[in-house]
Design a protein around this motif. Structure first.
Motif, short mmCIF file in Angstrom:
data_model
loop_
_atom_site.label_atom_id
_atom_site.label_comp_id
_atom_site.label_asym_id
_atom_site.label_seq_id
_atom_site.Cartn_x
_atom_site.Cartn_y
_atom_site.Cartn_z
N UNK A 86 -53.43 -11.85 64.61
CA UNK A 86 -54.74 -12.47 64.61
C UNK A 86 -55.49 -12.35 63.69
N UNK A 88 -58.28 -11.16 62.66
CA UNK A 88 -59.12 -10.07 63.19
C UNK A 88 -60.21 -9.83 61.90
N UNK A 89 -61.72 -10.00 62.22
CA UNK A 89 -62.83 -9.99 61.37
C UNK A 89 -63.87 -8.94 61.96
N UNK A 90 -64.81 -8.41 61.25
CA UNK A 90 -65.51 -7.60 61.77
C UNK A 90 -66.70 -8.38 62.76
N UNK A 92 -69.36 -7.77 64.09
CA UNK A 92 -70.94 -7.68 64.26
C UNK A 92 -71.27 -8.26 62.71
N UNK A 93 -70.60 -8.83 61.72
CA UNK A 93 -70.79 -9.12 60.73
C UNK A 93 -70.84 -10.78 60.58
N UNK A 97 -70.59 -12.41 55.32
CA UNK A 97 -70.60 -10.73 54.96
C UNK A 97 -69.27 -10.35 55.18
N UNK A 101 -67.43 -8.70 51.92
CA UNK A 101 -66.70 -7.31 52.12
C UNK A 101 -65.39 -7.62 51.43
N UNK A 102 -64.54 -8.41 51.74
CA UNK A 102 -63.02 -8.43 51.20
C UNK A 102 -63.12 -8.62 49.71
N UNK A 130 -72.54 -14.94 63.20
CA UNK A 130 -71.80 -13.63 63.45
C UNK A 130 -70.57 -14.01 63.84
N UNK A 146 -60.30 -15.83 53.67
CA UNK A 146 -60.15 -14.76 53.22
C UNK A 146 -58.88 -14.45 52.54
#
Lengths: 310, 323
Positions: A86, A88-90, A92-93, A97, A101-102, A130, A146
């Motif tokens: 899946x 999957x990302x953060x 809460x960001x 963002x 990050x990446x 978000x 990403x």
């Protein structure tokens, strides 16, 4: 430069006593979209995890642009963008963002590049929300964005159509082809549903119980010479049928099978006229002849049979 | 920006962007301000002036003397009674002031900050929570897969996470120090002079309040680092933050009881918690015979290396699968 974008050499994975991947060997050509198909539990995700270095390879090796993922991890992984299972990302960001990050984890990714990939997957409007509020389709796009960030030459997408509705699947299909062309990348795309990705792939590898069963070309490859070598599934209604089968075997060494009144066999396109000529010359009546409309899906089921787990 | 610095920056962003981290700071701020307000209400505070401090101290000593005598008459305590000792220590300290002609300080911001060194156990608790989550949460969110497929080795990723946790501890520590000074200054005002008298190696000594405050914070940091590293290791081993928080906090709270329980065994002095309080050597009463500062530091280093090595081996060698 290496000959192949990726090369698997007798890759094996053993967990405990169980051999999960039993010596996979195949190559991914540069710039092709390669479908990696198999029933659930066949070892697709395990193979992909080994490709990106998340799992250790028990024996054998995987070369990415000529660099071993085992011994030259950094050089090899630099060429790869991936979603494993899946996207999957953060949560809460925001999408932005998350991408930043990446981006900070690779040395050559600028803000402009981040804007570029966001535009490429068409996520401009939602990028400052978000990720926790994203739909699965949006997260899938963010996952692809990403993966594209650091200009990979190989894009690995594990089950990108999983959980998407038909519209979402169609969308993904469209832009994976587009991305492959625009970004000049090889794409490895796995799925347990052949019909979902059949249309966007150049070749398809079928895996079952940790073994590669076959690799099939789907669309005509780029070169003309290869186009003529494409195998056709022929269906011919002929009588007497037994004599026809024997003739094909004797004169063309083709193994034909009988399906009711039909004669079914595989051959290259250039052989078709001479095969029909042989049959006609031997006084076999031909009522109809054509290329079977058998989809890869049927072939897939023929090859793997029932979905066996274990 | 250097690559490693960027990784640290990433980790701190992921930490401070979450509300749960801010709640930690709000709780901490509430505690500090609450303690200041309570101390202000209940402690009437001695008010020494340059004229009266000598008579004040003598008055105090008389009261303490009487208090002690009454106490001994009433309860008939042991030779080594805590209350008697405490009063005696207070009297000794007052006498020291008188003998050396130093005016004792009124309660002020630095004194308050020094008293708040105990709050470092709260800082340890918060840091344990952060340390337990930093690796385990990436597994829980599934983001570990995206984190480990970058051209950065797993060792460096792990190191960046560990350093970020320590950085969080440092920031939180500075927060406690600063807020204690500010709220102490607001409630009690600052001291005129920073001279104070402390017990060192069983003797009274004159020292600066700032040094004293920083050193009492410093000694607590040992425990903080050890427990944080421990929680970090558990979190890497089991990839479960709740488990890591549970075990680490349980051990932190029960550490002294564990040492007490095994006190008469020969190996008790090798228990981690027997060695985390290095202040026992400056005040001059080690927990067990044969223990020295050097011994404790060696034991601590050995534990530390084990914690770090186990974390590192498990993080770099294990498959990331099945999430």
């Amino acid at each position: 430069m290496a000959e192949f974008a990726m090369e698997l050499i007798h890759t094996k994975k053993r967990i405990g006593q169980k051999e999960i991947i039993k010596g996979l060997s195949f190559q991914i050509k540069k710039g092709e979209v390669f479908g990696f198909i198999g029933p659930n539990g066949a070892g697709k995700t395990t193979t992909i995890r080994m490709m990106v270095g998340l799992m250790n390879i028990t024996s054998g090796d995987i070369l990415i642009q000529g660099n071993s993922i085992k011994t030259k991890f950094k050089e090899a992984i630099k060429e790869v963008g991936a979603i494993v299972e899946n996207p999957e990302m953060y949560p809460f960001m925001t999408g932005w963002q998350n991408l930043m990050h990446y981006a900070r984890m690779s040395s050559d990714v600028t803000k402009e590049r981040v804007h570029e990939v966001v535009a490429l997957v068409g996520l401009e409007k939602a990028i400052n929300q978000k990720v926790g509020r994203y739909s699965l389709g949006m997260r899938q796009r963010l996952g692809i964005a990403q993966a594209l960030l650091s200009y990979p030459s190989i894009l690995i997408l594990d089950e990108p159509t999983n959980g998407l509705d038909p519209a979402g699947i169609r969308e993904i299909r469209q832009y994976i082809r587009r991305i492959a062309e625009e970004e000049q990348v090889s794409v490895i795309i796995s799925s347990h549903l052949l019909s979902e990705i059949e249309m966007m792939c150049d070749r398809i590898g079928i895996i079952k119980n940790g073994e590669l069963i076959t690799i099939e070309s789907v669309r005509a490859a780029v070169g003309e010479s290869e186009k003529e070598k494409e195998l056709l599934m022929m269906q011919v209604e002929a009588a007497p049928i037994d004599k026809a089968i024997n003739l094909l075997q004797a004169k063309h060494s083709i193994k034909a099978v009988r399906e009711e009144k039909m004669l079914v066999f595989q051959t290259e396109k250039e052989n078709v006229p001479s095969i029909i000529k042989t049959l006609v010359e031997q006084d076999i009546a031909i009522y109809q002849a054509g290329v079977a409309k058998k989809s890869l899906e049927d072939k897939f089921f023929d090859l793997i049979g029932e979905n066996t787990i274990g | 920006m250097g690559k490693f610095f960027k990784l640290i920056y990433n980790e701190e962003i992921k930490l401070y962007i979450r509300k749960s981290t801010w709640i930690m700071y709000i709780v901490l701020a509430g505690l500090i301000i609450g303690i200041a307000a309570l101390t202000n209400t209940f402690d009437q505070g001695k008010n020494y002036t340059s004229d009266n401090w000598r008579t004040e101290l003598q008055k105090e000593n008389k009261a303490l003397q009487k208090d002690t005598e009454d106490y001994i008459k009433e309860t008939n305590p042991d030779e080594d009674d805590f209350y008697v000792n405490m009063n005696q220590e207070e009297m000794d300290r007052n006498n020291y002031y008188l003998e050396h002609d130093i005016q004792p300080q009124n309660y002020g911001a630095w004194q308050f900050t020094s008293d708040n060194a105990g709050l470092l156990s709260v800082v340890s608790l918060l840091t344990i929570i952060v340390a337990a989550g930093t690796v385990a949460n990436e597994f829980r969110w599934g983001t570990i897969k995206l984190l480990l497929i970058r051209p950065i080795s797993r060792s460096v990723i792990l190191l960046s996470k560990y350093v970020s946790v320590l950085l969080f501890a440092l920031i939180t520590l500075v927060f406690v120090l600063a807020l204690s000074l500010i709220s102490g200054g607001m409630f009690f005002g600052f001291e005129d002079s920073l001279q104070t008298v402390v017990t060192s190696h069983g003797e009274l000594q004159q020292t600066s309040l700032v040094t004293e405050t920083l050193s009492s914070y410093g000694y607590q940091i040992v425990n903080l680092i050890m427990m944080t590293t421990f929680a970090f290791m558990i979190s890497v081993l089991f990839r479960n933050s709740a488990l890591a928080i549970g075990i680490a906090i349980f051990l932190m709270l029960s550490g002294n009881s564990i040492v007490g329980f095994f006190q008469d065994r020969a190996w008790a002095k090798y228990i981690l918690f027997a060695n985390t309080d290095l202040q026992q050597y400056t005040t001059g009463s080690p927990l067990m015979e044969g223990m020295t500062m050097q011994f404790s530091i060696t034991v601590l280093i050995v534990y530390y290396i084990i914690f770090i090595a186990l974390s590192w081996i498990m993080f770099t060698k294990r498959d990331v699968a099945g999430f």
